[in-house]
Design a protein around this motif. Structure first.
Motif, PDB file in Angstrom:
ATOM      1  N   ASN A 144      24.349  40.697  23.203  1.00 52.69           N
ATOM      2  CA  ASN A 144      23.542  41.150  22.066  1.00 52.69           C
ATOM      3  C   ASN A 144      24.005  42.493  21.530  1.00 52.69           C
ATOM      4  O   ASN A 144      23.272  43.160  20.807  1.00 52.69           O
ATOM      5  CB  ASN A 144      22.062  41.248  22.489  1.00 52.69           C
ATOM      6  CG  ASN A 144      21.493  39.908  22.903  1.00 52.69           C
ATOM      7  OD1 ASN A 144      21.783  38.884  22.290  1.00 52.69           O
ATOM      8  ND2 ASN A 144      20.693  39.905  23.964  1.00 52.69           N
ATOM      9  N   GLY A 145      25.218  42.889  21.906  1.00 53.81           N
ATOM     10  CA  GLY A 145      25.725  44.189  21.514  1.00 53.81           C
ATOM     11  C   GLY A 145      26.249  44.235  20.094  1.00 53.81           C
ATOM     12  O   GLY A 145      26.243  43.241  19.352  1.00 53.81           O
ATOM     13  N   ALA A 152      29.093  37.905  14.589  1.00 54.13           N
ATOM     14  CA  ALA A 152      28.168  36.859  14.152  1.00 54.13           C
ATOM     15  C   ALA A 152      28.047  36.818  12.630  1.00 54.13           C
ATOM     16  O   ALA A 152      27.764  35.765  12.046  1.00 54.13           O
ATOM     17  CB  ALA A 152      26.795  37.083  14.784  1.00 54.13           C
ATOM     18  N   MET A 153      28.283  37.941  11.967  1.00 55.83           N
ATOM     19  CA  MET A 153      28.245  37.987  10.508  1.00 55.83           C
ATOM     20  C   MET A 153      29.344  37.123   9.904  1.00 55.83           C
ATOM     21  O   MET A 153      29.227  36.667   8.763  1.00 55.83           O
ATOM     22  CB  MET A 153      28.378  39.436  10.028  1.00 55.83           C
ATOM     23  CG  MET A 153      27.239  40.344  10.479  1.00 55.83           C
ATOM     24  SD  MET A 153      27.552  42.094  10.081  1.00 55.83           S
ATOM     25  CE  MET A 153      27.740  41.985   8.301  1.00 55.83           C
ATOM     26  N   GLY A 157      31.554  33.966  17.670  1.00 51.12           N
ATOM     27  CA  GLY A 157      30.873  34.394  18.879  1.00 51.12           C
ATOM     28  C   GLY A 157      29.613  33.612  19.175  1.00 51.12           C
ATOM     29  O   GLY A 157      29.362  32.573  18.572  1.00 51.12           O
ATOM     30  N   PRO A 158      28.824  34.120  20.113  1.00 48.43           N
ATOM     31  CA  PRO A 158      29.068  35.351  20.872  1.00 48.43           C
ATOM     32  C   PRO A 158      30.133  35.174  21.961  1.00 48.43           C
ATOM     33  O   PRO A 158      30.334  34.083  22.463  1.00 48.43           O
ATOM     34  CB  PRO A 158      27.700  35.647  21.495  1.00 48.43           C
ATOM     35  CG  PRO A 158      27.084  34.301  21.677  1.00 48.43           C
ATOM     36  CD  PRO A 158      27.547  33.477  20.509  1.00 48.43           C
ATOM     37  N   PHE A 159      30.816  36.296  22.271  1.00 50.13           N
ATOM     38  CA  PHE A 159      31.849  36.276  23.300  1.00 50.13           C
ATOM     39  C   PHE A 159      31.346  37.024  24.531  1.00 50.13           C
ATOM     40  O   PHE A 159      30.707  38.072  24.423  1.00 50.13           O
ATOM     41  CB  PHE A 159      33.124  36.945  22.778  1.00 50.13           C
ATOM     42  CG  PHE A 159      33.784  36.190  21.662  1.00 50.13           C
ATOM     43  CD1 PHE A 159      34.625  35.130  21.933  1.00 50.13           C
ATOM     44  CD2 PHE A 159      33.558  36.542  20.341  1.00 50.13           C
ATOM     45  CE1 PHE A 159      35.244  34.433  20.908  1.00 50.13           C
ATOM     46  CE2 PHE A 159      34.174  35.846  19.306  1.00 50.13           C
ATOM     47  CZ  PHE A 159      35.017  34.793  19.590  1.00 50.13           C
ATOM     48  N   ASP A 160      31.655  36.473  25.678  1.00 49.53           N
ATOM     49  CA  ASP A 160      31.288  37.114  26.944  1.00 49.53           C
ATOM     50  C   ASP A 160      32.397  38.091  27.336  1.00 49.53           C
ATOM     51  O   ASP A 160      33.225  37.804  28.206  1.00 49.53           O
ATOM     52  CB  ASP A 160      31.068  36.071  28.034  1.00 49.53           C
ATOM     53  CG  ASP A 160      29.952  35.106  27.687  1.00 49.53           C
ATOM     54  OD1 ASP A 160      28.955  35.555  27.082  1.00 49.53           O
ATOM     55  OD2 ASP A 160      30.080  33.907  28.009  1.00 49.53           O
ATOM     56  N   PHE A 161      32.405  39.255  26.689  1.00 50.46           N
ATOM     57  CA  PHE A 161      33.510  40.196  26.891  1.00 50.46           C
ATOM     58  C   PHE A 161      33.616  40.661  28.336  1.00 50.46           C
ATOM     59  O   PHE A 161      34.727  40.915  28.824  1.00 50.46           O
ATOM     60  CB  PHE A 161      33.325  41.415  25.981  1.00 50.46           C
ATOM     61  CG  PHE A 161      33.553  41.129  24.531  1.00 50.46           C
ATOM     62  CD1 PHE A 161      34.823  40.886  24.043  1.00 50.46           C
ATOM     63  CD2 PHE A 161      32.491  41.095  23.643  1.00 50.46           C
ATOM     64  CE1 PHE A 161      35.049  40.623  22.706  1.00 50.46           C
ATOM     65  CE2 PHE A 161      32.700  40.832  22.298  1.00 50.46           C
ATOM     66  CZ  PHE A 161      33.973  40.589  21.829  1.00 50.46           C
ATOM     67  N   LEU A 162      32.504  40.789  29.034  1.00 57.16           N
ATOM     68  CA  LEU A 162      32.513  41.368  30.373  1.00 57.16           C
ATOM     69  C   LEU A 162      32.358  40.333  31.487  1.00 57.16           C
ATOM     70  O   LEU A 162      32.424  40.691  32.658  1.00 57.16           O
ATOM     71  CB  LEU A 162      31.406  42.423  30.498  1.00 57.16           C
ATOM     72  CG  LEU A 162      31.512  43.602  29.528  1.00 57.16           C
ATOM     73  CD1 LEU A 162      30.358  44.557  29.725  1.00 57.16           C
ATOM     74  CD2 LEU A 162      32.847  44.322  29.679  1.00 57.16           C
ATOM     75  N   THR A 163      32.144  39.078  31.120  1.00 58.27           N
ATOM     76  CA  THR A 163      31.975  38.041  32.147  1.00 58.27           C
ATOM     77  C   THR A 163      32.992  36.914  32.028  1.00 58.27           C
ATOM     78  O   THR A 163      33.032  36.045  32.902  1.00 58.27           O
ATOM     79  CB  THR A 163      30.555  37.452  32.079  1.00 58.27           C
ATOM     80  OG1 THR A 163      30.314  36.941  30.762  1.00 58.27           O
ATOM     81  CG2 THR A 163      29.516  38.514  32.401  1.00 58.27           C
ATOM     82  N   ASP A 164      33.796  36.933  30.989  1.00 54.99           N
ATOM     83  CA  ASP A 164      34.843  35.929  30.827  1.00 54.99           C
ATOM     84  C   ASP A 164      36.117  36.428  31.498  1.00 54.99           C
ATOM     85  O   ASP A 164      36.553  37.565  31.278  1.00 54.99           O
ATOM     86  CB  ASP A 164      35.089  35.665  29.339  1.00 54.99           C
ATOM     87  CG  ASP A 164      35.995  34.462  29.115  1.00 54.99           C
ATOM     88  OD1 ASP A 164      37.119  34.462  29.646  1.00 54.99           O
ATOM     89  OD2 ASP A 164      35.580  33.534  28.406  1.00 54.99           O
TER      90      ASP A 164
END
Length: 304
Positions: A144-145, A152-153, A157-164
């Motif tokens: 949700n950052g 999203a505009m 996404g959304p992309f899991d930048f820190l969990t992918d």
């Protein structure tokens, strides 16, 4: 008479040399004492501890194991993985930071309004706590950052930048580059301002374009500064800890488990300080070897 004068003069010179040595020793003594107590002393203790196996909860029950901790470091899968992750992290940071900082320094070296304010903004992340920066980027990169909201505009996404697994390491590399690019820029800026003005002026009078001056004058004369930037950024990347600790905890599946964070977990979570000390010694040797190799490969014949 001449011999007596010479002897007296020699004695006076020796006395002056001794006085100078005493004064210099008095000024250097505090620094040397602090270095021994807080740098070289702990380093010797680190090497000593790397030869033992014990637990932090019972340090008196230590067992001498010799080089077994070092052998284990190169055969332990998680340690080898963290070493590879650290090297990839260092390569990514250096490859991105060096050219971006060089271009940014050239931009800041031109006549800009409020140059001092702009330079302060660029250098501000460097002096900001690494934990604060890592926490800020954690909020920016979560589902949700800000980054996912902007994507999203455009229907992405959304992309899991820190969990992918494929995105986590690049994400902390980008964050680290953002934090340290200001330092590299300032070093490049100092190098740019040291280039003799008459050399640039002569090239301009000869009709050399700005791009040609950049290729034939600026880049060659900035080689020494580039060596410094590469070494400093490499050492910084090798000892990175906060991004893995705050943002990912080494996840997913160890893809962001940097070596310093792995040392921390080994010492305090797994209660194996001897093994952690051995990994620390290996990291120190790697940092020294890489720095020496970089200085050798990037050695330049240009001087000014």
């Amino acid at each position: 008479m001449t011999t007596l004068v010479t002897r007296d003069g020699g004695k006076a010179t020796k006395k002056r040399a001794r006085r100078v040595l005493l004064v210099a020793s008095a000024f250097l003594a505090p620094f040397l004492i602090l270095s021994i107590v807080f740098q070289y002393g702990p380093l010797l203790m680190l090497v000593r501890d790397s030869l033992f196996s014990y637990r932090l909860t019972n340090p008196d029950a230590r067992e001498f194991v010799g080089l077994q901790n070092f052998i284990r470091a190169f055969t332990d899968p998680s340690t080898v993985q963290s070493l590879i992750v650290t090297l990839l992290f260092a390569i990514g940071v250096v490859i991105l930071t060096v050219p971006l900082a060089f271009l940014l320094a050239n931009f800041l070296n031109s006549k800009l309004p409020a140059r001092g304010f702009v330079r302060t903004l660029i250098f501000l992340p460097v002096v900001t706590s690494a934990v604060v920066v890592a926490t800020l980027w954690t909020f920016l990169l979560n589902n949700n950052g800000l980054f996912n909201s902007m994507l999203a505009m455009f229907g992405l996404g959304p992309f899991d930048f820190l969990t992918d697994k494929s995105l986590a390491l690049p994400a902390i590399i980008v964050m680290s580059v953002w934090q340290q690019i200001g330092l590299a820029t300032v070093m490049y800026l100092g190098g740019l301002q040291s280039i003799p003005g008459d050399v640039v002026e002569a090239a301009t009078l000869d009709g050399a374009s700005a791009f040609k001056r950049l290729i034939t004058i600026t880049i060659p004369l900035m080689s020494r500064t580039t060596v410094l930037v590469v070494v400093v950024m490499t050492v910084f990347a090798l000892q990175s800890f906060a991004p893995a600790y705050v943002m990912t905890a080494g996840a997913p599946e160890g893809t962001t488990n940097t070596l310093v964070y792995h040392i921390y977990k080994t010492a305090f979570n797994l209660q194996q300080p001897g093994f952690a000390s051995a990994i620390s010694v290996i990291l120190l040797v790697i940092a020294i070897v890489i720095s020496l190799v970089q200085m050798r490969l990037l050695r330049t014949r240009w001087d000014y």
